[in-house]
Scaffold this motif. Sequence first.
Motif, PDB file in Angstrom:
ATOM      1  N   ILE A 167       0.829  -1.217   0.000  1.00 27.52           N
ATOM      2  CA  ILE A 167       0.000   0.000   0.000  1.00 27.52           C
ATOM      3  C   ILE A 167       0.863   1.267   0.000  1.00 27.52           C
ATOM      4  CG2 ILE A 167      -1.705   1.312   1.331  1.00 27.52           C
ATOM      5  CD1 ILE A 167      -2.974  -1.400   2.059  1.00 27.52           C
ATOM      6  N   PRO A 168       1.874   1.380   0.888  1.00 29.13           N
ATOM      7  CA  PRO A 168       2.725   2.579   0.812  1.00 29.13           C
ATOM      8  C   PRO A 168       3.465   2.687  -0.532  1.00 29.13           C
ATOM      9  CG  PRO A 168       3.038   1.499   2.919  1.00 29.13           C
ATOM     10  CD  PRO A 168       2.192   0.598   2.070  1.00 29.13           C
ATOM     11  N   VAL A 173       4.083   5.382  -5.898  1.00 27.75           N
ATOM     12  CA  VAL A 173       4.089   5.332  -7.373  1.00 27.75           C
ATOM     13  C   VAL A 173       3.036   6.279  -7.941  1.00 27.75           C
ATOM     14  CG1 VAL A 173       3.574   3.839  -9.358  1.00 27.75           C
ATOM     15  CG2 VAL A 173       5.061   3.014  -7.535  1.00 27.75           C
ATOM     16  N   VAL A 174       1.830   6.275  -7.374  1.00 36.07           N
ATOM     17  CA  VAL A 174       0.767   7.170  -7.847  1.00 36.07           C
ATOM     18  C   VAL A 174       1.177   8.625  -7.637  1.00 36.07           C
ATOM     19  CG1 VAL A 174      -1.609   7.927  -7.402  1.00 36.07           C
ATOM     20  CG2 VAL A 174      -1.086   5.498  -7.602  1.00 36.07           C
ATOM     21  N   ALA A 175       1.790   8.953  -6.500  1.00 38.10           N
ATOM     22  CA  ALA A 175       2.223  10.328  -6.217  1.00 38.10           C
ATOM     23  C   ALA A 175       3.275  10.784  -7.221  1.00 38.10           C
ATOM     24  CB  ALA A 175       2.749  10.427  -4.803  1.00 38.10           C
ATOM     25  N   ALA A 180       4.686  14.011 -11.809  1.00 36.75           N
ATOM     26  CA  ALA A 180       5.347  14.106 -13.111  1.00 36.75           C
ATOM     27  C   ALA A 180       4.362  14.565 -14.181  1.00 36.75           C
ATOM     28  CB  ALA A 180       5.951  12.763 -13.492  1.00 36.75           C
ATOM     29  N   ARG A 181       3.137  14.143 -14.100  1.00 36.23           N
ATOM     30  CA  ARG A 181       2.144  14.503 -15.105  1.00 36.23           C
ATOM     31  C   ARG A 181       1.776  15.980 -15.021  1.00 36.23           C
ATOM     32  NH1 ARG A 181      -3.654  13.245 -16.472  1.00 36.23           N
ATOM     33  NH2 ARG A 181      -3.459  12.809 -18.662  1.00 36.23           N
ATOM     34  N   PHE A 182       1.569  16.460 -13.789  1.00 40.79           N
ATOM     35  CA  PHE A 182       1.163  17.860 -13.649  1.00 40.79           C
ATOM     36  C   PHE A 182       2.332  18.836 -13.744  1.00 40.79           C
ATOM     37  CE2 PHE A 182      -2.509  15.928 -11.294  1.00 40.79           C
ATOM     38  CZ  PHE A 182      -3.444  16.218 -12.277  1.00 40.79           C
ATOM     39  N   SER A 183       3.514  18.383 -13.563  1.00 41.76           N
ATOM     40  CA  SER A 183       4.646  19.311 -13.626  1.00 41.76           C
ATOM     41  C   SER A 183       5.126  19.531 -15.055  1.00 41.76           C
ATOM     42  CB  SER A 183       5.793  18.792 -12.752  1.00 41.76           C
ATOM     43  OG  SER A 183       6.303  17.604 -13.297  1.00 41.76           O
TER      44      SER A 183
END
Length: 194
Positions: A167-168, A173-175, A180-183
């Motif tokens: 879970i962590p 990975v999602v974070a 990376a996507r929004f930056s």
Amino acid sequence: VFPEEKFEFEVNLNKTNGTVYVVIEKDGREISRIKEKRILDDGVIYERISFKEPGDYVIKIEDNSGTIGGTIIHVNNVEISLKEKSARTFVFSVTLDGQPIDRIESLVSLNNGQPKNFTINNGQLSITARLNKGANEFSFLLFGSAYKVIVDNTHEDATETYLKYGIPGLILVVAVYLFARFSRKPVYVIRIGN
């Protein structure tokens, strides 16, 4: 005779010279002296004795004239130890005076649970069990005596590993993906020829 087992000791005596004592020795040292009564004619001395440790014990009957009788008692040494473990299978080594025990039944319980019957073959006892985290106590009832073996469980099964690290890891990975996507900002480059 086994450790903690009650041993019944009975002696028929004729007239004794003074008070009678039952003397118990181990390794040449007196470990107990039990005062009995003076026997005037014929009499019987009866004792129930238990021994804490395995080994050979000398039991003597003494009065004022010295030793008037005796015997040697052997207290058996039962040893139970964890030989190997893999996943949920635990193999215990079981010996009697250093020799493997064969075709003997034993009641075994885990952490004071319901005891189950197992057969010891060639000095080995194989048990399949799911242990709690930390110290676990296997209790063996063998030859009328109880023996305990503590097994420390530090093994994590797959479910615990996924819950602890999965879970962590997934959140990380999602974070990273979202960051990376929004930056990403479009970069425009104007090139001017030479």
